[in-house]
Design a protein around this motif. Structure first.
Motif: not given
Length: 357
Positions: A18-23, A54-61, A116-124
């Motif tokens: 969801l953070r990618l909406l900033a781009v 999202l800040l609240g979501w991440d804090a709760w998680t 943030p973390v974005y997972l690719l087949p060859s890495g992160t």
């Protein structure tokens, strides 16, 4: 390529996706800043609301996961909110940032407190992180690095064209006829090059306030230096944007300057009264009516009466002037954000390359 995109969307954390909406929002803001030097305030409101959610979501998680996860989230989040946001505010208060620049950086601080973390087949992605993992600080340092490259590119372009000047790192020559549609700051003064020239938005405010166009200013400069030729009832100055129309004037047309040069003037003086020659301009109490203008408007982008008079004298006499385009800070911020999301921290990567970290 398609498989990589699918992997990112299937395996990466939802909040980070969801953070990618900033781009795209920052891409649009960068375009607007280049084209008009104006970014609407409402641009940042949706991103700010998303950031808080999202800040609240991440804090709760993190809180419900483990003490380690909570600390790993809390430290960079606290640094982001407690350091980057005050930096943005301080630079805005001291004139280093425009309002849009400060709001954009504050949004980054709230939206991207941790990496943030974005997972690719060859890495992160991002590839290069830092020890404290404050992602908004990475965006800020990337922005500064890319912003510092702009003067070097501008100087190289001027040198290649044979334009050598003491201001070639910060400006470019512009034909005076193009000044009404140009953004930036005048780098020429009566005594030569200067770093404190007239902001061209302030020039447009003055022309609209006075009710004349730029061609009239140049063709009737000797007469218009006389403050007696100021209008009895000044026009709305707008905010100086190239396309601005004084909308609070019900009689405003598509061109707010149409016919204004023939209006009444203070003390009943006629604008074509002949005026004084440039060398006699100092005989006036308020040459060009600069003080009267600055007294009447709320703000003119930091211009003083001397700045305005010097700028008008130069623009009335010269055919080409040097102008600082003033690279909008949101442009390198957008580039810094995209690079941060893919490569990561450029400065930290350089330090790692030379073995200092």
């Amino acid at each position: 390529m398609l498989q990589a995109v699918i992997t990112v969307f299937l395996d990466s954390p939802t909040a980070d996706l969801l953070r990618l909406l900033a781009v795209p929002v920052f891409a649009w803001a960068a375009y607007r800043d280049v084209a008009t030097r104006r970014v609407p305030n409402w641009t940042w409101a949706p991103l700010a609301l998303l950031a808080l959610a999202l800040l609240g979501w991440d804090a709760w998680t993190a809180w419900t996961a483990s003490e380690f996860a909570w600390r790993r989230f809390l430290v960079p989040a606290a640094v982001s909110a407690g350091l980057v946001i005050p930096i943005a505010y301080l630079f805005w208060r001291t004139g280093g940032f425009g309002g849009a620049d400060a709001k954009a950086l504050m949004v980054i601080a709230l939206l991207f407190p941790v990496y943030p973390v974005y997972l690719l087949p060859s890495g992160t992605l991002p590839l290069q992180a830092t020890n404290i993992r404050v992602f908004s600080f990475t965006v800020l340092t990337n922005t500064v690095l890319f912003g510092l490259a702009a003067p070097l590119l501008l100087a190289a372009r001027n040198a290649a064209a044979g334009r050598v000047s003491s201001v070639m790192f910060v400006g470019r020559p512009v034909a005076v006829g193009n000044i009404p549609e140009t953004h930036g700051r005048l780098l020429d003064g009566p005594a030569g090059a200067t770093r404190r020239g007239l902001d061209l938005d302030a020039l447009r405010m003055y022309l609209r306030w006075r009710g004349i166009d730029f061609e009239t200013l140049r063709s009737r400069a000797d007469a218009l230096r006389d403050p007696a030729t100021l209008p009895d009832e000044p026009n709305p100055p707008t905010d100086g944007a190239v396309s601005a129309v004084p909308t609070d004037d019900p009689a405003a047309s598509d061109n707010p300057l149409d016919g204004a040069a023939d209006g009444a003037t203070r003390d009943g003086a006629a604008e074509d009264s002949g005026g004084d020659s440039p060398e006699d301009a100092d005989a006036f109490d308020d040459p060009w009516g600069a003080e009267a203008f600055l007294t009447d408007v709320d703000s003119a982008y930091g211009a003083t009466a001397e700045d305005l008079r010097d700028g008008l004298d130069v623009l009335a006499a010269e055919d080409t002037v040097w102008v600082s385009p003033g690279i909008p800070f949101i442009v390198p911020m957008f580039v810094g954000l995209v690079v941060a999301l893919t490569y990561g921290d450029v400065l930290f990567g350089l330090f790692a390359l030379v073995g200092t970290v």
